[in-house]
Design a protein around this motif. Structure first.
Motif, PDB file in Angstrom:
ATOM      1  N   ILE A   1      -5.430 -11.706  -1.868  1.00  0.00           N
ATOM      2  CA  ILE A   1      -4.583 -10.674  -2.445  1.00  0.00           C
ATOM      3  C   ILE A   1      -3.549 -11.358  -3.318  1.00  0.00           C
ATOM      4  CG2 ILE A   1      -3.057  -8.715  -2.022  1.00  0.00           C
ATOM      5  CD1 ILE A   1      -4.925 -10.011   0.917  1.00  0.00           C
ATOM      6  N   THR A   2      -3.539 -11.070  -4.605  1.00  0.00           N
ATOM      7  CA  THR A   2      -2.481 -11.592  -5.456  1.00  0.00           C
ATOM      8  C   THR A   2      -1.291 -10.639  -5.392  1.00  0.00           C
ATOM      9  OG1 THR A   2      -3.158 -10.480  -7.509  1.00  0.00           O
ATOM     10  CG2 THR A   2      -4.222 -12.592  -6.984  1.00  0.00           C
ATOM     11  N   GLY A   3      -0.113 -11.182  -5.661  1.00  0.00           N
ATOM     12  CA  GLY A   3       1.084 -10.357  -5.566  1.00  0.00           C
ATOM     13  C   GLY A   3       1.296  -9.804  -4.179  1.00  0.00           C
ATOM     14  N   ALA A   4       0.987 -10.595  -3.169  1.00  0.00           N
ATOM     15  CA  ALA A   4       0.992 -10.098  -1.794  1.00  0.00           C
ATOM     16  C   ALA A   4       2.385  -9.797  -1.271  1.00  0.00           C
ATOM     17  CB  ALA A   4       0.306 -11.102  -0.868  1.00  0.00           C
ATOM     18  N   THR A   5       3.432 -10.325  -1.904  1.00  0.00           N
ATOM     19  CA  THR A   5       4.781 -10.128  -1.387  1.00  0.00           C
ATOM     20  C   THR A   5       5.429  -8.841  -1.888  1.00  0.00           C
ATOM     21  OG1 THR A   5       5.699 -11.481  -3.170  1.00  0.00           O
ATOM     22  CG2 THR A   5       5.191 -12.595  -1.082  1.00  0.00           C
TER      23      THR A   5
ATOM     24  N   ALA B   1       5.613  -4.587  -2.570  1.00  0.00           N
ATOM     25  CA  ALA B   1       5.479  -3.457  -1.651  1.00  0.00           C
ATOM     26  C   ALA B   1       4.024  -3.049  -1.471  1.00  0.00           C
ATOM     27  CB  ALA B   1       6.308  -2.276  -2.158  1.00  0.00           C
ATOM     28  N   ILE B   2       3.285  -2.955  -2.555  1.00  0.00           N
ATOM     29  CA  ILE B   2       1.870  -2.583  -2.476  1.00  0.00           C
ATOM     30  C   ILE B   2       1.060  -3.729  -1.882  1.00  0.00           C
ATOM     31  CG2 ILE B   2      -0.182  -2.050  -3.851  1.00  0.00           C
ATOM     32  CD1 ILE B   2       1.647  -0.458  -5.731  1.00  0.00           C
ATOM     33  N   GLY B   3       1.347  -4.952  -2.307  1.00  0.00           N
ATOM     34  CA  GLY B   3       0.625  -6.115  -1.786  1.00  0.00           C
ATOM     35  C   GLY B   3       0.766  -6.262  -0.284  1.00  0.00           C
TER      36      GLY B   3
ATOM     37  N   VAL C   1      -8.422  -8.747  -4.304  1.00  0.00           N
ATOM     38  CA  VAL C   1      -7.557  -7.654  -4.745  1.00  0.00           C
ATOM     39  C   VAL C   1      -6.554  -8.262  -5.719  1.00  0.00           C
ATOM     40  CG1 VAL C   1      -5.956  -5.827  -4.111  1.00  0.00           C
ATOM     41  CG2 VAL C   1      -7.812  -6.449  -2.547  1.00  0.00           C
ATOM     42  N   TYR C   2      -6.766  -7.968  -7.012  1.00  0.00           N
ATOM     43  CA  TYR C   2      -5.860  -8.510  -8.032  1.00  0.00           C
ATOM     44  C   TYR C   2      -4.758  -7.484  -8.259  1.00  0.00           C
ATOM     45  CZ  TYR C   2      -4.114 -11.110 -11.975  1.00  0.00           C
ATOM     46  OH  TYR C   2      -3.298 -11.853 -12.799  1.00  0.00           O
ATOM     47  N   ASN C   3      -3.562  -7.841  -7.804  1.00  0.00           N
ATOM     48  CA  ASN C   3      -2.436  -6.921  -7.775  1.00  0.00           C
ATOM     49  C   ASN C   3      -1.207  -7.615  -8.354  1.00  0.00           C
ATOM     50  OD1 ASN C   3      -0.510  -4.827  -6.706  1.00  0.00           O
ATOM     51  ND2 ASN C   3       0.023  -6.508  -5.323  1.00  0.00           N
ATOM     52  N   CYS C   4      -0.637  -7.038  -9.411  1.00  0.00           N
ATOM     53  CA  CYS C   4       0.579  -7.586  -9.995  1.00  0.00           C
ATOM     54  C   CYS C   4       1.541  -6.447 -10.286  1.00  0.00           C
ATOM     55  CB  CYS C   4       0.282  -8.340 -11.289  1.00  0.00           C
ATOM     56  SG  CYS C   4      -0.756  -9.793 -11.059  1.00  0.00           S
TER      57      CYS C   4
ATOM     58  N   GLU D   1      -0.552   4.549   0.412  1.00  0.00           N
ATOM     59  CA  GLU D   1      -1.596   5.391  -0.169  1.00  0.00           C
ATOM     60  C   GLU D   1      -2.460   4.601  -1.144  1.00  0.00           C
ATOM     61  OE1 GLU D   1       0.150   9.883   0.022  1.00  0.00           O
ATOM     62  OE2 GLU D   1       1.208   8.522  -1.342  1.00  0.00           O
ATOM     63  N   VAL D   2      -1.869   3.625  -1.799  1.00  0.00           N
ATOM     64  CA  VAL D   2      -2.663   2.712  -2.626  1.00  0.00           C
ATOM     65  C   VAL D   2      -3.551   1.849  -1.733  1.00  0.00           C
ATOM     66  CG1 VAL D   2      -2.576   0.863  -4.339  1.00  0.00           C
ATOM     67  CG2 VAL D   2      -0.844   2.682  -4.379  1.00  0.00           C
ATOM     68  N   ALA D   3      -2.990   1.383  -0.624  1.00  0.00           N
ATOM     69  CA  ALA D   3      -3.774   0.568   0.312  1.00  0.00           C
ATOM     70  C   ALA D   3      -4.937   1.356   0.902  1.00  0.00           C
ATOM     71  CB  ALA D   3      -2.868   0.043   1.431  1.00  0.00           C
ATOM     72  N   HIS D   4      -4.752   2.656   1.135  1.00  0.00           N
ATOM     73  CA  HIS D   4      -5.843   3.482   1.660  1.00  0.00           C
ATOM     74  C   HIS D   4      -7.004   3.524   0.671  1.00  0.00           C
ATOM     75  CE1 HIS D   4      -3.359   4.479   4.948  1.00  0.00           C
ATOM     76  NE2 HIS D   4      -2.726   5.527   4.443  1.00  0.00           N
TER      77      HIS D   4
END
Length: 241
Positions: free
Chosen positions: A6-10, A12-14, A82-85, A212-215
């Motif tokens: 998971i990128t950007g894991a720190t 809120a969404i990450g 999961v590429y999250n920024c 809700e994004v995580a769901h």
């Protein structure tokens, strides 16, 4: 044993995505850039709650060398990316510097492409894998004062659609989750009046929640979504449909 990055894991969404994957028994690589203390706290939280291994990996994905630096820290063939920024820059296009334009495109698009490129060969070898990109509603409809961010996220959406066609024969699914306004610290720059007006503009009458994004990610990494690929899953309370 399954592994996920998971990128950007720190952010809120990450964090919510990390907790969800940990609850599913994934061994995790959690990426952060500069929030080492937050990353360490997240790692401790997850290892205390779940019987999993958590490795912290650091890289600045707004720099061209960032993706390879990140990939060099991955020691296991991954099942999920999961590429999250979460970084966004507001302002008129004419006020953007060349450096900020390059960094925004690198962070939200080019690094996503390079990281995916590095991880796909092991997925092809296993004939399985899930790549989830966290995009944005602005990648679908565009936003004034977020032109470069919108362009990067729009490119990310197109990349997902194209890559899904390439890797489908190897039973790999590539999808996007496209949030609208989500209650995260990114909203702190707005006044309470501005946030209230924005919420009133959303048909659902509220902002989305990080969980809700995580769901949505949870569904897309499951075998229930094995025939879904190249899809942009919008989560925006019918704000833009």
């Amino acid at each position: 044993m399954k592994f996920a990055l998971i990128t950007g894991a720190t952010g809120a969404i990450g964090k919510k995505i990390s907790h969800m994957l940990a609850s599913k028994g994934y061994q995790l690589y959690l990426h952060y850039n500069s929030n080492e203390n937050t990353a360490l706290a997240l790692k401790n939280d997850l290892t205390n709650q779940f019987s999993i291994n958590v490795a912290l990996v650091s890289a600045d994905l707004s720099k061209p060398e960032g993706p390879q630096f990140l990939l060099d820290q991955i020691c296991d063939p991954l099942d999920v990316l999961v590429y999250n920024c979460g970084a966004a820059h507001y302002g008129l296009l004419t006020d953007f510097t060349e450096q900020s334009i390059r960094e925004t495109m690198q962070l939200h698009l080019l690094s996503a492409i390079t990281v995916s490129k590095g991880l796909i060969p092991s997925m092809v070898q296993k004939k399985s894998g899930k790549l989830i990109m966290i995009s944005s509603v602005w990648g679908e409809v565009g936003a004034a004062c977020e032109t470069v961010y919108s362009a990067a996220k729009g490119g990310l959406n197109a990349f997902v659609k194209a890559l899904s066609k390439e890797v489908a024969p190897s039973h790999i699914q590539v999808n996007c989750v496209s949030p609208g306004v989500i209650s995260t610290p990114m909203l702190d720059q707005f006044s309470e009046e501005e946030k209230q007006a924005l919420a009133e503009d959303i048909p659902a009458g509220r902002f989305g929640k990080p969980e809700e994004v995580a769901h949505a990610v949870e569904f897309l990494i499951s075998n229930k979504s094995d025939y879904i690929s190249g899809h942009i899953l919008s989560i925006n309370g019918s704000w833009f449909t």
